[in-house]
Design a protein around this motif. Structure first.
Motif: not given
Length: 67
Positions: A5, A8, A42-43, A46, A48-50
């Protein structure tokens, strides 16, 4: 490689784009190559994901291996 996290906050200026290595079958990743110290991945499904981050050197080695 870095996962977490705390990453980010370092991505606020990231300019994301779909990797040219994605196959176009809805299994895509996005990368941001404009950051000075890391290449975040990132994916696409997603955003806003990891996020996984690599050093520029590690990302270049990965791309070289794919070629």
């Amino acid at each position: 490689m870095s996962i977490g996290r705390r990453t980010k906050s370092r991505l606020s200026g990231a300019q994301w784009h779909v990797s040219s290595y994605s196959g176009g079958n809805n299994e895509c990743v996005e990368i941001a190559c404009n950051l000075p110290r890391h290449v975040p991945v990132r994916d696409t499904k997603n955003p806003s994901g990891p996020v996984i981050t690599f050093t520029h050197e590690a990302w270049k080695a990965f791309l070289t291996h794919l070629a």
